[in-house]
Design a protein around this motif. Structure first.
Motif, PDB file in Angstrom:
ATOM      1  N   THR A 104      -8.280   2.026   3.328  1.00  0.00           N
ATOM      2  CA  THR A 104      -8.222   3.493   3.339  1.00  0.00           C
ATOM      3  C   THR A 104      -7.822   4.029   1.972  1.00  0.00           C
ATOM      4  OG1 THR A 104      -7.589   3.481   5.687  1.00  0.00           O
ATOM      5  CG2 THR A 104      -7.140   5.491   4.454  1.00  0.00           C
ATOM      6  N   SER A 105      -6.855   3.373   1.339  1.00  0.00           N
ATOM      7  CA  SER A 105      -6.377   3.816   0.024  1.00  0.00           C
ATOM      8  C   SER A 105      -7.442   3.624  -1.053  1.00  0.00           C
ATOM      9  CB  SER A 105      -5.102   3.057  -0.350  1.00  0.00           C
ATOM     10  OG  SER A 105      -4.100   3.252   0.615  1.00  0.00           O
ATOM     11  N   LEU A 106      -8.120   2.470  -1.042  1.00  0.00           N
ATOM     12  CA  LEU A 106      -9.168   2.212  -2.037  1.00  0.00           C
ATOM     13  C   LEU A 106     -10.345   3.165  -1.854  1.00  0.00           C
ATOM     14  CD1 LEU A 106      -9.200  -1.705  -2.112  1.00  0.00           C
ATOM     15  CD2 LEU A 106      -8.331  -0.150  -3.879  1.00  0.00           C
ATOM     16  N   LEU A 107     -10.686   3.474  -0.607  1.00  0.00           N
ATOM     17  CA  LEU A 107     -11.774   4.415  -0.337  1.00  0.00           C
ATOM     18  C   LEU A 107     -11.412   5.801  -0.847  1.00  0.00           C
ATOM     19  CD1 LEU A 107     -14.523   4.935   0.964  1.00  0.00           C
ATOM     20  CD2 LEU A 107     -13.337   5.374   3.129  1.00  0.00           C
ATOM     21  N   TYR A 108     -10.151   6.194  -0.669  1.00  0.00           N
ATOM     22  CA  TYR A 108      -9.692   7.497  -1.160  1.00  0.00           C
ATOM     23  C   TYR A 108      -9.827   7.567  -2.682  1.00  0.00           C
ATOM     24  CZ  TYR A 108      -6.669  11.551  -1.920  1.00  0.00           C
ATOM     25  OH  TYR A 108      -6.172  12.782  -2.300  1.00  0.00           O
ATOM     26  N   ILE A 109      -9.383   6.500  -3.367  1.00  0.00           N
ATOM     27  CA  ILE A 109      -9.461   6.476  -4.837  1.00  0.00           C
ATOM     28  C   ILE A 109     -10.904   6.537  -5.297  1.00  0.00           C
ATOM     29  CG2 ILE A 109      -9.047   5.024  -6.862  1.00  0.00           C
ATOM     30  CD1 ILE A 109      -6.503   4.021  -5.483  1.00  0.00           C
TER      31      ILE A 109
ATOM     32  N   LEU B 115      -2.118   1.501  -7.619  1.00  0.00           N
ATOM     33  CA  LEU B 115      -1.940   1.762  -6.183  1.00  0.00           C
ATOM     34  C   LEU B 115      -0.702   0.988  -5.751  1.00  0.00           C
ATOM     35  CD1 LEU B 115      -2.870   2.836  -3.413  1.00  0.00           C
ATOM     36  CD2 LEU B 115      -4.312   0.799  -3.218  1.00  0.00           C
ATOM     37  N   THR B 116       0.340   1.707  -5.353  1.00  0.00           N
ATOM     38  CA  THR B 116       1.599   1.045  -5.012  1.00  0.00           C
ATOM     39  C   THR B 116       2.035   1.359  -3.583  1.00  0.00           C
ATOM     40  OG1 THR B 116       3.953   0.839  -5.581  1.00  0.00           O
ATOM     41  CG2 THR B 116       2.910   2.958  -6.025  1.00  0.00           C
ATOM     42  N   SER B 117       2.632   0.376  -2.947  1.00  0.00           N
ATOM     43  CA  SER B 117       3.178   0.577  -1.598  1.00  0.00           C
ATOM     44  C   SER B 117       4.690   0.732  -1.645  1.00  0.00           C
ATOM     45  CB  SER B 117       2.797  -0.599  -0.698  1.00  0.00           C
ATOM     46  OG  SER B 117       3.203  -1.828  -1.251  1.00  0.00           O
TER      47      SER B 117
ATOM     48  N   MET C  68      -1.054   6.191  -7.257  1.00  0.00           N
ATOM     49  CA  MET C  68      -1.120   6.732  -5.902  1.00  0.00           C
ATOM     50  C   MET C  68      -0.341   5.830  -4.971  1.00  0.00           C
ATOM     51  SD  MET C  68      -4.490   7.617  -3.597  1.00  0.00           S
ATOM     52  CE  MET C  68      -4.468   6.166  -2.546  1.00  0.00           C
ATOM     53  N   ARG C  69       0.304   6.435  -3.977  1.00  0.00           N
ATOM     54  CA  ARG C  69       0.999   5.646  -2.963  1.00  0.00           C
ATOM     55  C   ARG C  69       0.001   5.120  -1.941  1.00  0.00           C
ATOM     56  NH1 ARG C  69       4.914   9.867  -3.790  1.00  0.00           N
ATOM     57  NH2 ARG C  69       3.714  11.176  -2.383  1.00  0.00           N
ATOM     58  N   MET C  70       0.248   3.922  -1.449  1.00  0.00           N
ATOM     59  CA  MET C  70      -0.584   3.364  -0.397  1.00  0.00           C
ATOM     60  C   MET C  70      -0.560   4.298   0.817  1.00  0.00           C
ATOM     61  SD  MET C  70      -2.340   0.384   0.044  1.00  0.00           S
ATOM     62  CE  MET C  70      -1.489  -0.933  -0.843  1.00  0.00           C
ATOM     63  N   ILE C  71      -1.725   4.557   1.378  1.00  0.00           N
ATOM     64  CA  ILE C  71      -1.823   5.457   2.521  1.00  0.00           C
ATOM     65  C   ILE C  71      -1.520   4.694   3.813  1.00  0.00           C
ATOM     66  CG2 ILE C  71      -3.377   6.894   3.894  1.00  0.00           C
ATOM     67  CD1 ILE C  71      -4.932   7.474   1.318  1.00  0.00           C
ATOM     68  N   ASP C  72      -0.561   5.193   4.572  1.00  0.00           N
ATOM     69  CA  ASP C  72      -0.294   4.657   5.907  1.00  0.00           C
ATOM     70  C   ASP C  72      -1.107   5.475   6.902  1.00  0.00           C
ATOM     71  OD1 ASP C  72       1.704   2.731   5.156  1.00  0.00           O
ATOM     72  OD2 ASP C  72       3.064   4.419   4.816  1.00  0.00           O
TER      73      ASP C  72
END
Length: 421
Positions: free
Chosen positions: A88-93, A163-165, A181-185
């Motif tokens: 989800t996070s990579l798709l957002y980026i 991209l960090t969690s 960007m923060r990792m999306i939960d």
């Protein structure tokens, strides 16, 4: 009554939960506890007010608090990171910044997530720069290591975004003016975990309310009946005489029995001059619990004439012999924190200790003055004075009332609001 879940996370995580979950949580109340860095999460454990479950925002704060959580009597969970959060996070980026995965530096719980995502999605430009913290927890984890990892890759021209969690890493990267960007939960994962915490708390309450029985054998001693009455009180139980063999059984519930077995009172049993043998049984009915207790007592009689106890649960699982040196023990509550809290609540340390133990011995948060009076072995008037003092200073609140008789005034139902862990 709502299930109260203590939610421990960063400020950003708490805000996301409060703003992005338009979901019906009528039966759930989330109580936030905010930390700046994940290592600080453990500091919240001793400040938790009465709750039914504890939920951490991720694996990092959970692992840093794992030792402190071992003293809790409620379920403890954390939001698990998985491939869905990564994808989800990579798709957002990619969609919003046009940056391919191989130009993104990533820190996450487990590097295997990247392998799984690449295998499932057949990525043409899979992530190349990743760092995990699974093997570093808890002693070899340092925020600076992850900040430097992203910083060096970006300044070296190998990446365009981080991209960090880890929220603390995100804050530092922002200060360094590094795109991040923060990792999306995903909201679905978050909602699922909240409901899992809710389900586990209900299961724990049902388990704690399972019928329990205790059979005790005192060898060569005439004072056993007096002690049995005292033990019955400590177990929140009822003492009954067995007409068949003139022995006695204490009936209670599993939560009260397990709390008693973690206390110094239980350990003191095996330090008496006369040996004590014990059998504790759990079951869906009083008869089955008593039968299991008798079987457990038989094992104790075979193993150690100097005193010990066994437990046989409803699934016929036997545990023991107790007391085990590795078991938790409640020590005297004379720590600086306890003394400070007693002063703050305007209670004696002894009454505060009894109040805390009363709460921990129960499967429910709410209680009446009569129940507290029975446990503390003080008059109803003394109990009501203590409760009034707590209500007046905000350390307890009245959450309802119950009418157990057709006549008379309804009884107030209370809940503690100060840290009891």
């Amino acid at each position: 009554m709502k299930t109260k879940i203590a939610l421990i996370g960063s400020r950003e995580f708490i805000q996301r939960v409060e703003t992005s979950i338009p979901y019906n949580l009528n039966n759930i109340e989330l109580v936030p506890y905010i930390y700046v860095e994940p290592q600080e999460a453990s500091l919240h454990i001793k400040n938790l007010t009465p709750c039914d479950a504890v939920l951490f925002s991720g694996a990092l704060p959970y692992f840093f608090s794992k030792q402190e959580c071992s003293t809790l009597s409620v379920p403890v969970l954390y939001l698990e990171q998985d491939e869905t959060a990564l994808v989800t996070s990579l798709l957002y980026i990619l969609h919003h910044h046009g940056i391919e995965p191989d130009r993104v530096s990533i820190d996450l719980m487990d590097l295997s997530f990247i392998d799984h995502a690449q295998s499932d999605l057949h990525l043409k430009n899979p992530p190349r720069y990743a760092m995990d913290y699974k093997e570093r927890l808890p002693h070899h984890f340092h925020i600076d290591d992850f900040t430097d990892f992203h910083r060096q890759l970006f300044h070296g021209g190998q990446t365009d975004m981080a991209l960090t969690s880890i929220h603390a890493v995100y804050d530092r990267l922002v200060e360094l003016h590094i795109p991040c960007m923060r990792m999306i939960d995903p909201a679905k994962s978050l909602i699922r975990t909240i409901h899992e915490a809710h389900a586990q708390s209900l299961l724990a309450k049902r388990k704690a309310a399972t019928i329990a029985a205790a059979r005790l054998s005192f060898q060569e001693w005439d004072g056993e009946l007096e002690l049995l009455h005292e033990l019955s009180r400590l177990m929140n139980g009822t003492l009954q005489k067995n007409e068949d063999d003139a022995s006695y059984t204490i009936y209670s519930n599993r939560g009260s029995i397990e709390h008693f077995m973690e206390s110094t009172d239980f350990h003191s049993l095996f330090q008496l001059e006369h040996p004590v043998l014990g059998g504790f049984g759990y079951g869906p009915t009083a008869a089955e619990a008593e039968a299991n207790a008798q079987t457990a007592l038989a094992f104790a009689q075979k193993v150690d004439a100097d005193g010990c106890a066994f437990i046989l649960n409803e699934e016929k699982e036997l545990s023991g012999p107790y007391p085990d040196k590795s078991k938790k023990q409640h020590l005297k509550n004379d720590t600086p924190d306890m003394l400070s809290l007693a002063k703050q609540l305007k209670l004696s340390p002894a009454n505060l200790s009894k109040l805390v133990q009363f709460h921990k011995s129960r499967s429910a948060r709410d209680f009446t003055a009569a129940e507290l009076s029975d446990y503390m072995q003080i008059t109803r008037r003394s109990t009501e004075r203590i409760l009034k003092k707590l209500v007046d200073n905000g350390s307890a609140k009245i959450i309802g009332e119950e009418m157990t008789y057709a006549q008379g005034r309804p009884r107030a139902v209370y809940e503690l609001t100060f840290p009891i862990h």
